[in-house]
Design an enzyme around this catalytic site. Structure first.
Site, short mmCIF file in Angstrom:
data_model
loop_
_atom_site.label_atom_id
_atom_site.label_comp_id
_atom_site.label_asym_id
_atom_site.label_seq_id
_atom_site.Cartn_x
_atom_site.Cartn_y
_atom_site.Cartn_z
N LYS A 207 -5.38 9.44 -0.55
CA LYS A 207 -4.30 8.44 -0.69
C LYS A 207 -3.71 8.58 -2.09
O LYS A 207 -4.42 8.48 -3.10
CB LYS A 207 -4.92 7.06 -0.49
CG LYS A 207 -3.95 6.00 -0.05
CD LYS A 207 -4.76 4.76 0.31
CE LYS A 207 -3.90 3.60 0.69
NZ LYS A 207 -4.70 2.38 0.82
C1 E4P Z 1 -2.67 -0.12 2.32
O1 E4P Z 1 -3.17 0.96 2.47
C2 E4P Z 1 -3.06 -1.08 1.27
O2 E4P Z 1 -4.43 -0.94 1.01
C3 E4P Z 1 -2.84 -2.51 1.66
O3 E4P Z 1 -2.22 -2.65 2.91
C4 E4P Z 1 -2.29 -3.36 0.57
O4 E4P Z 1 -2.09 -4.65 1.06
P1 E4P Z 1 -1.94 -5.94 0.12
O5 E4P Z 1 -0.49 -6.09 -0.21
O6 E4P Z 1 -2.40 -7.06 1.00
O7 E4P Z 1 -2.80 -5.72 -1.08
#
Ligand code: E4P
Length: 225
Positions: free
Chosen positions: A85
């Site tokens: 990622k």
């Molecule tokens: C995606 O891969 C992220 O980890 C996640 O959806 C972030 O979400 P948040 O805005 O609730 O932190």
């Protein structure tokens, strides 16, 4: 549309996996830190993978291309099935380009606009993670961005898988499924909420009550014979 659980909590992930409704897990440094600041990241990631077995995105924390590539190499040495990622910054795009050349799957994260998604796709991302909830927090329409990304993907036959991320409630899941996202990565609480309906619970209660009543009637009749 597939569902992933967006969590680093092993109990949540185990339960979600036991329901058979998820195809993968996404984590990020904040989710890992929220669990336990002392968490052994490597151990936790492997534990998650043993539990779910599908897609698992592991995020790098470097902000330069060389650092990201080095981290990716390190992660892949102990977890070859990882999807790396990478944040949606210029250095990240260069890292994605190189990892894609090596056929290593990548998930470009922190995407907030269709042009960012397009760039990530063109750099060779396997997945583009479009964050809805954080846009909604700023009074911008997150679902609309997902819809635009899906429209562009349809029109041009683009290849990256679209992940709807930063999901806040079940309505987001519905809207992203209608828009045509490939995957929604959902916090555990929202995932569980999305399975529930009060009419299911009350319907089940009356089925059980009626069945019990029927059994009692039968027993009464048998007793009278
Ligand atoms: C995606 O891969 C992220 O980890 C996640 O959806 C972030 O979400 P948040 O805005 O609730 O932190």
């Amino acid at each position: 549309m597939q569902l992933y659980v967006d969590s680093a909590n092993i109990n949540e992930i185990r339960h979600a996996a036991s329901l058979g409704v998820i195809h993968g897990v996404t984590t990020n440094p904040s989710l890992l830190a929220k669990e336990d600041p002392n968490v052994d990241v490597k151990q936790r990631i492997l534990e998650i993978y043993q539990t779910v077995g599908g897609h698992l995105s592991v995020e790098v924390i470097s902000t330069d291309t060389a650092g990201m590539l080095k981290e990716a190499e390190g992660i892949l040495s102990w977890f070859p099935e990882a999807t790396i990622k990478i944040p949606m910054i210029e250095a990240g795009l260069s890292a994605v380009k190189e990892l894609s050349r090596q056929n290593i799957p990548t998930n470009v994260t922190l995407i907030f606009s269709p042009t960012q998604a397009l760039a990530a796709n063109n750099a060779g991302a396997s997945y583009v993670s479009v964050f809805l909830g954080r846009l909604d927090d700023l009074a911008q329409d997150g679902v609309q961005v997902v819809e635009e990304v899906c429209e562009i993907w349809d029109r041009h036959g683009l290849e990256s898988q679209i992940i709807a991320a930063s999901i806040r409630h079940p309505m987001h899941i519905l809207q992203c499924a209608k828009a045509g996202a490939d995957i929604a990565t959902v916090p555990y609480k929202t995932l569980i909420q999305s399975l529930k309906h009060p009419l299911t619970d009350s319907g089940l209660q009356s089925f059980l009550k009626d069945y019990e009543k029927m059994q009692a009637e039968k027993a009464k009749l048998l007793g009278n014979v």
